[in-house]
Each structure stands twice: as structure tokens, then as C-alpha cells.
Design a protein around this motif. Structure first.
Motif, PDB file in Angstrom:
ATOM      1  N   ARG A 151      51.808  47.140  35.037  1.00  0.00           N
ATOM      2  CA  ARG A 151      51.752  48.163  36.065  1.00  0.00           C
ATOM      3  C   ARG A 151      51.384  47.547  37.413  1.00  0.00           C
ATOM      4  NH1 ARG A 151      49.157  53.277  32.683  1.00  0.00           N
ATOM      5  NH2 ARG A 151      50.588  53.076  30.911  1.00  0.00           N
ATOM      6  N   THR A 152      51.447  48.368  38.453  1.00  0.00           N
ATOM      7  CA  THR A 152      51.359  47.816  39.806  1.00  0.00           C
ATOM      8  C   THR A 152      49.990  47.245  40.161  1.00  0.00           C
ATOM      9  OG1 THR A 152      50.965  50.082  40.587  1.00  0.00           O
ATOM     10  CG2 THR A 152      53.214  49.231  40.725  1.00  0.00           C
ATOM     11  N   ASN A 153      48.940  47.566  39.394  1.00  0.00           N
ATOM     12  CA  ASN A 153      47.606  47.033  39.696  1.00  0.00           C
ATOM     13  C   ASN A 153      47.257  45.823  38.841  1.00  0.00           C
ATOM     14  OD1 ASN A 153      47.401  48.400  37.252  1.00  0.00           O
ATOM     15  ND2 ASN A 153      45.278  48.980  37.594  1.00  0.00           N
ATOM     16  N   THR A 154      48.245  45.263  38.157  1.00  0.00           N
ATOM     17  CA  THR A 154      47.963  44.224  37.165  1.00  0.00           C
ATOM     18  C   THR A 154      47.404  42.946  37.782  1.00  0.00           C
ATOM     19  OG1 THR A 154      49.727  45.113  35.776  1.00  0.00           O
ATOM     20  CG2 THR A 154      48.939  42.935  35.235  1.00  0.00           C
ATOM     21  N   ALA A 155      47.848  42.569  38.970  1.00  0.00           N
ATOM     22  CA  ALA A 155      47.325  41.347  39.588  1.00  0.00           C
ATOM     23  C   ALA A 155      45.838  41.480  39.871  1.00  0.00           C
ATOM     24  CB  ALA A 155      48.090  41.045  40.867  1.00  0.00           C
ATOM     25  N   GLU A 156      45.433  42.639  40.363  1.00  0.00           N
ATOM     26  CA  GLU A 156      44.010  42.880  40.608  1.00  0.00           C
ATOM     27  C   GLU A 156      43.231  42.832  39.305  1.00  0.00           C
ATOM     28  OE1 GLU A 156      41.097  46.430  42.354  1.00  0.00           O
ATOM     29  OE2 GLU A 156      43.284  46.650  42.418  1.00  0.00           O
ATOM     30  N   LEU A 157      43.784  43.429  38.252  1.00  0.00           N
ATOM     31  CA  LEU A 157      43.139  43.406  36.944  1.00  0.00           C
ATOM     32  C   LEU A 157      43.013  41.976  36.430  1.00  0.00           C
ATOM     33  CD1 LEU A 157      42.161  44.932  34.353  1.00  0.00           C
ATOM     34  CD2 LEU A 157      44.539  44.871  33.591  1.00  0.00           C
ATOM     35  N   ALA A 158      44.078  41.182  36.576  1.00  0.00           N
ATOM     36  CA  ALA A 158      44.062  39.798  36.094  1.00  0.00           C
ATOM     37  C   ALA A 158      42.943  39.005  36.748  1.00  0.00           C
ATOM     38  CB  ALA A 158      45.408  39.139  36.364  1.00  0.00           C
ATOM     39  N   LYS A 159      42.719  39.227  38.009  1.00  0.00           N
ATOM     40  CA  LYS A 159      41.657  38.498  38.713  1.00  0.00           C
ATOM     41  C   LYS A 159      40.283  38.920  38.200  1.00  0.00           C
ATOM     42  CE  LYS A 159      44.542  37.487  42.684  1.00  0.00           C
ATOM     43  NZ  LYS A 159      44.869  37.720  44.104  1.00  0.00           N
ATOM     44  N   LYS A 160      40.129  40.185  37.827  1.00  0.00           N
ATOM     45  CA  LYS A 160      38.870  40.631  37.232  1.00  0.00           C
ATOM     46  C   LYS A 160      38.637  39.949  35.887  1.00  0.00           C
ATOM     47  CE  LYS A 160      38.868  45.246  39.341  1.00  0.00           C
ATOM     48  NZ  LYS A 160      38.980  46.720  39.085  1.00  0.00           N
ATOM     49  N   TYR A 161      39.715  39.557  35.221  1.00  0.00           N
ATOM     50  CA  TYR A 161      39.607  38.874  33.931  1.00  0.00           C
ATOM     51  C   TYR A 161      39.512  37.359  34.083  1.00  0.00           C
ATOM     52  CZ  TYR A 161      40.073  42.852  30.829  1.00  0.00           C
ATOM     53  OH  TYR A 161      39.820  44.006  30.131  1.00  0.00           O
ATOM     54  N   GLY A 162      39.401  36.888  35.299  1.00  0.00           N
ATOM     55  CA  GLY A 162      39.158  35.466  35.524  1.00  0.00           C
ATOM     56  C   GLY A 162      40.358  34.634  35.891  1.00  0.00           C
ATOM     57  N   PHE A 163      41.546  35.252  36.028  1.00  0.00           N
ATOM     58  CA  PHE A 163      42.741  34.497  36.417  1.00  0.00           C
ATOM     59  C   PHE A 163      42.815  34.482  37.947  1.00  0.00           C
ATOM     60  CE2 PHE A 163      43.631  36.518  32.269  1.00  0.00           C
ATOM     61  CZ  PHE A 163      43.777  35.370  31.497  1.00  0.00           C
ATOM     62  N   LYS A 164      42.227  33.459  38.524  1.00  0.00           N
ATOM     63  CA  LYS A 164      41.966  33.434  39.963  1.00  0.00           C
ATOM     64  C   LYS A 164      43.233  33.378  40.802  1.00  0.00           C
ATOM     65  CE  LYS A 164      37.773  30.866  38.855  1.00  0.00           C
ATOM     66  NZ  LYS A 164      37.089  29.545  38.946  1.00  0.00           N
ATOM     67  N   ASN A 165      44.285  32.787  40.257  1.00  0.00           N
ATOM     68  CA  ASN A 165      45.504  32.577  41.037  1.00  0.00           C
ATOM     69  C   ASN A 165      46.670  33.388  40.484  1.00  0.00           C
ATOM     70  OD1 ASN A 165      44.408  30.502  42.867  1.00  0.00           O
ATOM     71  ND2 ASN A 165      44.250  29.276  41.009  1.00  0.00           N
ATOM     72  N   ALA A 166      46.385  34.627  40.081  1.00  0.00           N
ATOM     73  CA  ALA A 166      47.412  35.496  39.517  1.00  0.00           C
ATOM     74  C   ALA A 166      48.228  36.160  40.620  1.00  0.00           C
ATOM     75  CB  ALA A 166      46.761  36.567  38.642  1.00  0.00           C
ATOM     76  N   VAL A 167      49.539  36.218  40.406  1.00  0.00           N
ATOM     77  CA  VAL A 167      50.455  36.883  41.327  1.00  0.00           C
ATOM     78  C   VAL A 167      51.296  37.874  40.528  1.00  0.00           C
ATOM     79  CG1 VAL A 167      52.405  36.588  42.906  1.00  0.00           C
ATOM     80  CG2 VAL A 167      50.567  34.897  42.879  1.00  0.00           C
ATOM     81  N   HIS A 168      51.403  39.100  41.007  1.00  0.00           N
ATOM     82  CA  HIS A 168      52.229  40.104  40.331  1.00  0.00           C
ATOM     83  C   HIS A 168      53.695  39.703  40.426  1.00  0.00           C
ATOM     84  CE1 HIS A 168      54.064  43.961  39.327  1.00  0.00           C
ATOM     85  NE2 HIS A 168      52.897  44.346  38.850  1.00  0.00           N
TER      86      HIS A 168
END
Length: 412
Positions: A151-168
Motif C-alpha cells: 500500500r501507499t504508506n509501505t515505505a514509511e512502514l519499512a523505515k519503522k521496521y528498520g529498513f533505513k534506505n527503503a524506497v516505495h
């Protein structure tokens, strides 16, 4: 049938659940042991936006009995465990809940409790989402450049899970505007723009576009993480296939090895409030695999080469994977320890034989090898399962989750 007394707004009310039809194996707990219960959500506690009254009553029963329990879902909706628990708490306290299995017995005994149940509160640890294990099992990707889908908020969620360099994946396509010729219509949606790009996005009413620099990604993608259901399947198929062919698709069309792709769940179907079953993330997996294999074949790869390229690179989480149930075991064992108890048997209450119950069966075999307490699947009729379907070794079939909990409590 066991009678359990619930305190409802200060009034003691006896609730009897409908007896389920016994199917097979079950566990009788030893003295001092407790059950540990994992509940699915969709088709069990709710149907789409409709909350099941049976679910509200069942959860209160296990809380009153001080039995360790969690929600084990192949969803998550792009929420953290804390957010998911808050949203589910609202459903469990919804005074407008409806019967999801409106049998004569439920209408007589359960419907009068509607809107009269004492409020309950949930903590984050009650929620195990399909991607919950990732911040524990995918730590090697924390500092790497990864592309995430969902979903459209997944990049923000990924960063909360520790994936610092996540891009949607949609942002990846926006930065490289020619990678997906049909994505311009998606990018012209202002709400989508702001949801994906957050505070960075300055919507320009004159140019009708996100006012962000158009800079094709220069960092090689090291993995593709698919958190949940895809919002825009065309974008996912095009860019996802490009990335599986090469972590730097603009520089090289086909790498010698595929980057790994991780999926939060594999459900083909799920029960919403629509009368017929809806496609889940599993349908997107089927589509991506077919398109990817066809693309590789068009480049001249043989079926054997394609299979070798994909082996161990497509990694699945969620139910029915054993690792999802092992993760739930750890959570339930921790809860039991806080109660100074020990779990003697685990139960999965679900509506989908192919995921919920199949996973319980697989983990039962795994637990037998480990010498650990066994899992049993408890199937309900309020979701995917229809009478006559393969039950995947369900221990019992219950009309609804309230009846399922009654059966579990009777095992003591």
C-alpha cells in the motif's frame, strides 16, 4: 459443553457456544498447562468492515480464562503492531457488531449481548502481522537499498521496521519516469502522491504533478520486499519484473543472479464483506511469477535456467509457513511465562484451510520432531471455508469463532 461466565456491564451472564462437529486429533492438557491460541482476523473476527459479534464474545472468553492468545494474520494493512492493535480494539468494542453465523442458537443466545459487552483493551503484543518477523529475520537488509511494495504508506512502514534506505516501488518509478509508460496516470492522483511521498510532496495544481526532482535511482536495489496487497498491480508487474531481472535495470537488463524477493503472505483468496471471495497477495504473486518467467523466456532462458534463477530467491512469510507459527509460539510462550504457566497445546483458529489450517498441520509435524507442544487447526464457517472443501487436517470444524473457543476450552 462448558459454561463460561462473563461479566457484561456488571451483570453476570452465562454464554453457551454451539458445539462444533469433531473431526480428528485434539490435545488434552496436562494439569498446570494452558492452551495457546492464535486467531485469524478476516473471516473469523470480522468480515471486511463488519465486526463479528461471535468474535467479540470469544476474545472476552479467552481473556477471562487467562489463556495466552494472539492475532496471527496474513494482513497488516501497512500498520505497525501498535496501530493494528488500536484499530482491532475498536472493532472488539464496536457496539454495532453483527452475527457472522446467524444460526437460530446464536440469535437466541448471543444476539442479546450486542452492545452490552464490557470494554476490552489490546496491547501491541497481541498482534502478529504477516511482516512482523522481518525486523528480526531480515536485519542484514537494514542498511541496504531495498525497494518495497504494498500500500501507499509501505515505505514509511519499512523505515519503522528498520529498513533505513527503503524506497516505495511507485516512487522508484516516479524517479525514473520512463520505466513504466503507464504510471503517469497513477502519479497524477494528488492523494496517492502525498501518501507515497509524504511531507516531501508539494502538490502543484498548475503542473498537476508532484513537485519533486526527477532523478533516476543510482543505487543498486539489493532486495524487493512485498509487505502487503498491491495498490497498483500494473506498476508492480512492470517495475517488479525489471528489478528481478537486474538490481540496476537502467544500467543492465539482466544480471547473472536475481535479487531476493520477500512476500509477507501468500493468500490467493480472502473473505471481505463482499458476498464472494476476493483476491489477496497470492494473486499478485501468481501474476508476477507468470510475467517474470515469460520475460525471461523471451530473452532466451530455458525453463531449467529460469527455475535455477528463482530457487531460494522467492521467500515467503505468513501462514502457512512454519516460521510464522514458530514466531507465534515464542510470543505465546512469553505470555504464558508472565502468567507463570506453560503452554501445553497450540491452536490456530482460522477460516482458510489452505493457509490457517495447513500451516497448523505443517507446524504440528515440525513440533513433533522438536518434541514441542503440538498445534491443532480449528476451522470456522464464517469465511473462506465452505462445507465439502479439503479441511487440511483440521481438528474440528466450528460454526464460528465463539464455538471454536468453547471447543478449545473443553479440551481442558
Amino acid at each position: 459443553m462448558m459454561k463460561l461466565t462473563l461479566c457484561l456491564l456488571g451483570v453476570l451472564v452465562a454464554v453457551h457456544g454451539a458445539a462444533p462437529f469433531f473431526r480428528g486429533h485434539h490435545e488434552h492438557l496436562e494439569d498446570g498447562a494452558t492452551a495457546g491460541i492464535a486467531f485469524d482476523i478476516d473471516g473469523v473476527i470480522k468480515q471486511g468492515d463488519k465486526t463479528c459479534l461471535e468474535g467479540q464474545i470469544a476474545i472476552r472468553k479467552v481473556m477471562m480464562a487467562q489463556i495466552p492468545w494472539v492475532f496471527l494474520t496474513n494482513g497488516g494493512g501497512g500498520a505497525t503492531e501498535e496501530e493494528f492493535a488500536r484499530n482491532t480494539e475498536k472493532k472488539l468494542n464496536d457496539p454495532n457488531a453483527e452475527l457472522c453465523f446467524p444460526s437460530a442458537e446464536n440469535i437466541e443466545k448471543l444476539l442479546p449481548l450486542k452492545g452490552k459487552l464490557a470494554p476490552v483493551s489490546l496491547t501491541w503484543d497481541r498482534a502478529i502481522l504477516c511482516y512482523s518477523p522481518w525486523n528480526r529475520t531480515l536485519t542484514d537488509l537494514a542498511d541496504k537499498h531495498v525497494v518495497v511494495a504494498g500500500r501507499t504508506n509501505t515505505a514509511e512502514l519499512a523505515k519503522k521496521y528498520g529498513f533505513k534506505n527503503a524506497v516505495h516501488i511507485a516512487e522508484y518509478a516516479r524517479r525514473d519516469s520512463t520505466i513504466d509508460p503507464f504510471s503517469k496516470a497513477i502519479m497524477a492522483e494528488a492523494p496517492f502522491c502525498s501518501n507515497v511521498y509524504g511531507s516531501e510532496c508539494a502538490w502543484d495544481d498548475t503542473r498537476h504533478s508532484c513537485n519533486l526532482p526527477n532523478e533516476p535511482p543510482t543505487q543498486r536495489a539489493e532486495a524487493l520486499l512485498v509487505f502487503n496487497d498491491i495498490s497498483h498491480i500494473g506498476n508492480f508487474l512492470q517495475v517488479g519484473t525489471d528489478l528481478l531481472m537486474s538490481g540496476s535495470p537502467r544500467e543492465k537488463e539482466l544480471d547473472s543472479e536475481q535479487i531476493p524477493i520477500y512476500f509477507g503472505a501468500t493468500d490467493l483468496l480472502w473473505q471481505s464483506d463482499y458476498p464472494n471471495l476476493r483476491f489477496g497477495l497470492g494473486a499478485h504473486i501468481v501474476a508476477l511469477k507468470a510475467v517474470y518467467q515469460a520475460r525471461l523466456s523471451a530473452l532466451g532462458l530455458t525453463p531449467a535456467q529460469i527455475e535455477a534463477r528463482m530457487t531460494d530467491k522467492w521467500v515467503f512469510f505468513g501462514k502457512p509457513e512454519v516460521k510464522a507459527y514458530r514466531f507465534a509460539e515464542d510470543r505465546l510462550n512469553g505470555m504464558a511465562a508472565q502468567l507463570q504457566k506453560k503452554v501445553g497445546a497450540f491452536y490456530m483458529v482460522g477460516d482458510n484451510p489452505n493457509t490457517d489450517i495447513e500451516g497448523a498441520w505443517r507446524t504440528r509435524q515440525d513440533a513433533a520432531k522438536r518434541g514441542s507442544p503440538l498445534w491443532s487447526g480449528v476451522l470456522v464457517r464464517t469465511g473462506v471455508y465452505k462445507d465439502g472443501d479439503d479441511t487440511h487436517h483440521a481438528a474440528t470444524i466450528a460454526n464460528d469463532v465463539n464455538a471454536a473457543v468453547d471447543w478449545i476450552l473443553s479440551q481442558k
